[in-house]
Each structure stands twice: as C-alpha cells, then as structure tokens.
Scaffold this active site. Structure first.
Site, mmCIF file in Angstrom:
data_model
loop_
_atom_site.group_PDB
_atom_site.id
_atom_site.type_symbol
_atom_site.label_atom_id
_atom_site.label_comp_id
_atom_site.label_asym_id
_atom_site.label_seq_id
_atom_site.Cartn_x
_atom_site.Cartn_y
_atom_site.Cartn_z
ATOM 1 N N ASP A 125 37.817 85.605 64.944
ATOM 2 C CA ASP A 125 37.970 86.606 63.889
ATOM 3 C C ASP A 125 36.635 87.320 63.702
ATOM 4 O O ASP A 125 35.628 86.935 64.281
ATOM 5 C CB ASP A 125 38.432 85.949 62.573
ATOM 6 C CG ASP A 125 37.711 84.650 62.330
ATOM 7 O OD1 ASP A 125 36.515 84.572 62.676
ATOM 8 O OD2 ASP A 125 38.315 83.711 61.787
ATOM 9 N N ASP A 155 33.794 88.831 61.018
ATOM 10 C CA ASP A 155 33.253 88.870 59.660
ATOM 11 C C ASP A 155 32.204 89.970 59.576
ATOM 12 O O ASP A 155 31.516 90.255 60.549
ATOM 13 C CB ASP A 155 32.581 87.536 59.303
ATOM 14 C CG ASP A 155 33.560 86.375 59.366
ATOM 15 O OD1 ASP A 155 34.759 86.595 59.113
ATOM 16 O OD2 ASP A 155 33.123 85.253 59.683
ATOM 17 N N ASP A 176 23.498 78.647 59.598
ATOM 18 C CA ASP A 176 23.155 77.334 60.142
ATOM 19 C C ASP A 176 22.302 77.379 61.420
ATOM 20 O O ASP A 176 21.148 76.945 61.412
ATOM 21 C CB ASP A 176 24.409 76.455 60.318
ATOM 22 C CG ASP A 176 25.594 77.173 60.949
ATOM 23 O OD1 ASP A 176 25.421 78.310 61.423
ATOM 24 O OD2 ASP A 176 26.688 76.579 60.995
HETATM 25 P P1 ATP Z 1 34.236 80.026 64.778
HETATM 26 O O1 ATP Z 1 34.250 80.774 66.047
HETATM 27 O O2 ATP Z 1 34.692 78.642 64.947
HETATM 28 O O3 ATP Z 1 34.908 80.717 63.628
HETATM 29 P P2 ATP Z 1 31.876 80.671 63.328
HETATM 30 O O4 ATP Z 1 30.432 80.587 63.706
HETATM 31 O O5 ATP Z 1 32.443 82.010 63.093
HETATM 32 O O6 ATP Z 1 32.692 79.889 64.413
HETATM 33 P P3 ATP Z 1 32.671 80.100 60.656
HETATM 34 O O7 ATP Z 1 32.954 78.800 60.041
HETATM 35 O O8 ATP Z 1 33.767 81.095 60.797
HETATM 36 O O9 ATP Z 1 32.057 79.765 62.085
HETATM 37 O O10 ATP Z 1 31.447 80.733 59.872
HETATM 38 C C1 ATP Z 1 31.006 82.069 60.056
HETATM 39 C C2 ATP Z 1 29.494 82.127 59.951
HETATM 40 O O11 ATP Z 1 29.067 81.674 58.655
HETATM 41 C C3 ATP Z 1 28.749 81.227 60.938
HETATM 42 O O12 ATP Z 1 28.564 81.848 62.180
HETATM 43 C C4 ATP Z 1 27.447 80.976 60.217
HETATM 44 O O13 ATP Z 1 26.586 82.076 60.348
HETATM 45 C C5 ATP Z 1 27.875 80.901 58.753
HETATM 46 N N1 ATP Z 1 28.203 79.520 58.362
HETATM 47 C C6 ATP Z 1 29.395 78.923 58.374
HETATM 48 N N2 ATP Z 1 29.333 77.669 57.944
HETATM 49 C C7 ATP Z 1 28.057 77.443 57.621
HETATM 50 C C8 ATP Z 1 27.349 76.340 57.110
HETATM 51 N N3 ATP Z 1 27.957 75.184 56.865
HETATM 52 N N4 ATP Z 1 26.031 76.485 56.893
HETATM 53 C C9 ATP Z 1 25.404 77.661 57.141
HETATM 54 N N5 ATP Z 1 26.011 78.716 57.639
HETATM 55 C C10 ATP Z 1 27.320 78.643 57.887
HETATM 56 MG MG MG Z 2 34.450 82.492 62.372
#
Ligand code: ATP
Ligand code: MG
Length: 460
Positions: free
Chosen positions: A72, A74, A148
C-alpha cells in the site's frame, strides 16, 4: 527518568544527520513512476498545489527501490489533518491519539499523516520504556528520525521524482542491511514490536540485520510480552504473511522470540514431521502471498498448530476417549495453551476449530453427513487443509482429492459423487490405514487414529 532522558538525548544525537538529507534523482534511485499508485501521486500533487510538502513514505518507497510490489502507499506531509481533509472529496480523519487522514479513492485508501516528532523524553512510558502516548506533530527531519529502520525512512517526491534520505537508507537498502535509526536498545524498549519488524524485513528483503541492531534482541525478547494483544497479533500475522514465512519462523526461533508468540512452536518442531508439516503449509502461504492472493489467518494458525492438535488427539483417544470428543478436547487444549501468550481473535479461533474438527469428519463421512459437511461455512478451507495433510503424507491423497473435486463441483455432480461414495469411502478408509500401519511412522498418520478409535460413528 534521568537515565531515560540521557538515553533519549544520545538517541537523538545519533539520529540527527550531520549534513542534512541526501537527495537521489531518478537515475540513482531507479523508481519507475508508472509503478506508483496514481492516487498517492494525486494526494501529493493536491497538497503541493496548496503549498504543503508531501511525500510517499515508508514501505512503498523501500519496496519500489528494490523492485517489489508495494502493499500500500502512505503519504507524509507537513499539513495537519484539519488542513488535509477539506482538500479531498472523500477523506476522513481517523485515530484518537495521533490523528491521520484516510483519503479514499474507490477501493484504495491513501493513509496520509502529518510529520510526527520522535520521542521527546517527556512522553508517557511504562516501566520498561515502552511509549504509551506519542502524538506530537514535528518537522520532516523529526518524522524521519522516529521511523524504525533506515530503509523505512525514505521519502519519495513523485513530482520531482526525487528520494530524500536522512539516514543513509538508500545505501543500506542497496547493501541489504536492516539498521535501526538511533540507539537500538532504546528503540526496542520504546516499542518491542520493532524486534519482530527487524526479522520480517530481514527475511522479506533477503537482508542481514546489522550486528548492533541484532544484538539487543536476544536480551530484550521478553519485552514483547508487554505489547498489547491486538498489535502483537497484527505484527505476527504480517510476519507470517510477508512471503517468507518459514525464514521468519526460523529467525524467531533462533532469537528466542517465539516463546512469547507461538510458545508451542518448540514442541511442534520437536514432533516427528512437525517442522516439515509447517514448512509445507507456509510455503503454500508464501506462494499465495507472492501471487497476490489473500491468505486466511485462521487457516495459517490452524496449520501452524495442527501437529500438536493431532498428537494430542491420538493421545486422548489412547486413553479410551471417542474419536470426535478426543479431537474437540485436543483442539481446545492447544488453543488455550497458544492463546495464553498470543491472543488469536475469537473469530479466528472458532474458524480454526471448525477446520480441525472437520478433518475427523472427512475420513468417516456417510452419505447423509456429506451434505451437512458441505454446508459448513469453513468447508472449503477445511478441504484445502485436508489437501495440505495429504501433501504431508498424513492422509490418503485419493481421499483428499475426492473432497477437493466435491468442493469444486456443482450440485448435480456432487449428487452423483456422493451416490458412489460408499465404495470410495471403503477404499479411502480401509486401504490407506492398512497400508500405512506398516509404514515407517504409523503414529503420525491420521489414518492410524482409526486404530484407537471407536467403531465408525455415523454422526462423525
Ligand atoms: P509493509 O510493506 O509490511 O507494509 P511497512 O514498512 O510499510 O511494511 P507499516 O507497518 O505499513 O510497514 O508502516 C509504515 C511505516 O511506518 C514504516 O515503513 C515505518 O517508517 C513506520 N513504522 C511502522 N511501524 C513502526 C514502528 N513500530 N516504529 C517506528 N516506525 C514505524
Ligand atoms: Mg505499509
């Protein structure tokens, strides 16, 4: 408190880049704009037109750079939720503590959040350092520092086609390194779920975890237990559905983190054929994920825990308990042991039970009961599960195929198949049992359960 403040200060010191962010042009970052959601681009354009900064951020940028399909998109911006919402026809503010905006375009939702400030040291934490409240808006740079891993803190401007990188995330991504922003221990204490995320991104990207990022995990694993159930469940599910589930599970095991999530895993792996069964189940899940098909959490957990249910089922029957009630008892005891640690949503639990309990019925069905079985809401999932067991050589593959064909047929064909079931039933039930009993692992075949079972129960 003082210790926390000093740690936070050190964290922020390391987290702050010395010379501002690096900027990468199209030829350096390699993102093909055609693979970016046009709705995410639209959100950035509209915000830009109204004088705000806006970028695609996080997982989407990371995945686009390495050539994976983002799940997705963001967007992060310096506009506040109240400034964002009126700019779009369908947009709603969600979240109580930290508000963000869902901009809706048909099926797609672009999650749009305002730059957020990282831990200020004044935030409310629990006694282990876990942040309980985190709701301050911040600058672009601060927003990057609170993310993170360096690879998750990349910002893509789809208009200039430029990637902005405050923490050498592009280099880490190219070198396939998962590296925490700031002091890893502090960041894990703030949010222990980051330990699971480190393993997930390592497995998903085929990346190594930087040693400093890796080291505290072995010491801090227990902090996972303080994370609220629903978040833990969500992250565990993400781990198991990232397309590399078995790698994740092995890493969890190696890091000792499974104890807080899937406490029964050690026992499942110790069971003869246990690891192989999980491997078959998870590789099917991975294949589904990679081809963009949905994965059912109940099926996944049913498969993970099945070998233990199976083993307990046999043991309970050996004590003289009838086949069906033995399976019910086994299912309940495994669910209760598992949910003692990781709470699996109630609706998933009941689906798991149905999938498991139907396994006994498939082997002992009668003409009348087949029609009732077909009507069960989890029938299709249970048939898939039977297929999985056949693949693991736990049940006869002819029996599994018969049910699969039945599931795939229309009512007329079903009626014909069921009419001829009696003979098929006999073949499916008796011959594999007899043959298998003399094979190497009789106790691990479901058919072997027949030996300890009561005579055929027509209501089974
Ligand atoms: P995925 O492809 O699995 O969705 P993602 O990196 O997009 O991986 P998300 O959980 O959708 O993971 O989170 C979006 C963004 O928000 C991450 O890339 C990171 O920058 C931030 N983020 C998410 N969870 C955390 C956390 N626990 N601590 C710090 N930053 C976070
Ligand atoms: Mg994501």
């Amino acid at each position: 408190m003082l210790k926390n403040t000093i740690k936070t200060f050190v964290t922020r010191l390391f987290a702050t880049p010395a010379h501002g962010p690096e900027r990468f042009t199209r030829d350096k970052h390699g993102i093909d704009r055609r693979r970016v959601s046009r709705h995410a681009i639209k959100v950035c354009e509209v915000l830009n037109q109204h004088g705000y900064a806006a970028y695609i951020v996080g997982g989407a940028v990371r995945d686009l750079i390495v050539g994976l399909e983002p799940k997705d998109f963001d967007v992060a911006t310096n506009a506040t939720p109240n400034q964002i919402r009126p700019l779009f026809r369908r947009a709603r503010i969600i979240g109580r503590r930290f508000q963000l905006v869902h901009v809706v375009f048909g099926q797609e939702i672009i999650e749009t959040s305002t730059f957020r400030a990282p831990s200020s040291g004044n935030q409310e934490t629990d006694e282990h350092g876990r942040i309980l409240r985190d709701n301050e808006f911040g600058t672009h740079e601060e927003d990057a520092a609170r993310r993170d891993f360096t690879i998750n803190a990349l910002y893509y401007d789809p208009i200039k086609e430029e990637v902005i990188d405050f923490h050498q995330g592009v280099a880490d991504l190219k070198n396939r390194v998962v590296r925490m922003i700031g002091d890893p221990e502090t960041r894990y204490r703030e949010d222990p779920v980051r330990m699971l995320r480190a393993l997930r991104f390592g497995a998903k990207l085929g990346a190594r975890i930087d040693p400093t990022t890796q080291e505290p995990i072995a010491r801090l694993g227990e902090l996972i237990e303080h994370v609220p159930d629903s978040r833990l469940f969500d992250e565990t599910l993400k781990l198991l559905t990232c397309g590399h589930a078995m790698d994740c599970l092995r890493e969890l095991h190696r890091a000792g983190l499974n104890k807080s999530l899937i406490p029964l895993m050690d026992r499942i792996f110790d069971e003869q054929g246990g690891e192989a069964f999980v491997e078959i189940a998870l590789s099917r899940t991975d294949a589904r994920v990679r081809s963009g098909k949905p994965v059912s959490p109940s099926f996944l957990f049913a498969a993970l825990l099945w070998r233990l249910v199976h083993q307990r089922w046999l043991a309970i029957m050996e004590q003289g308990e009838p086949r069906n009630s033995a399976l019910i008892q086994a299912a309940d005891s495994v669910i209760s042991d598992q949910t003692h640690r990781l709470a699996i949503h109630k609706r998933y639990q009941s689906d798991m039970r149905e999938i498991w309990l139907m396994q006994a019925r498939f082997e002992r069905a009668t003409v009348r009961s087949i029609w009732r079985i077909i009507e069960q809401p989890r029938f299709r999932a249970a048939v898939d599960f039977l297929q999985l067991r056949a693949e693991a050589r736990e049940v006869d593959s002819v029996l599994a195929q018969w049910w699969m064909d039945l599931a795939d047929s229309n009512d007329d064909t079903r009626a014909k198949m069921i009419d001829t079931w009696q003979s098929g039933h006999a073949t499916a039930r008796t011959s594999p049992t007899r043959r298998r009993r003399h094979r190497k692992h009789p106790s691990t075949t479901a058919s072997a359960t027949d030996t300890a079972a009561t005579p055929t129960d027509p209501k089974a």
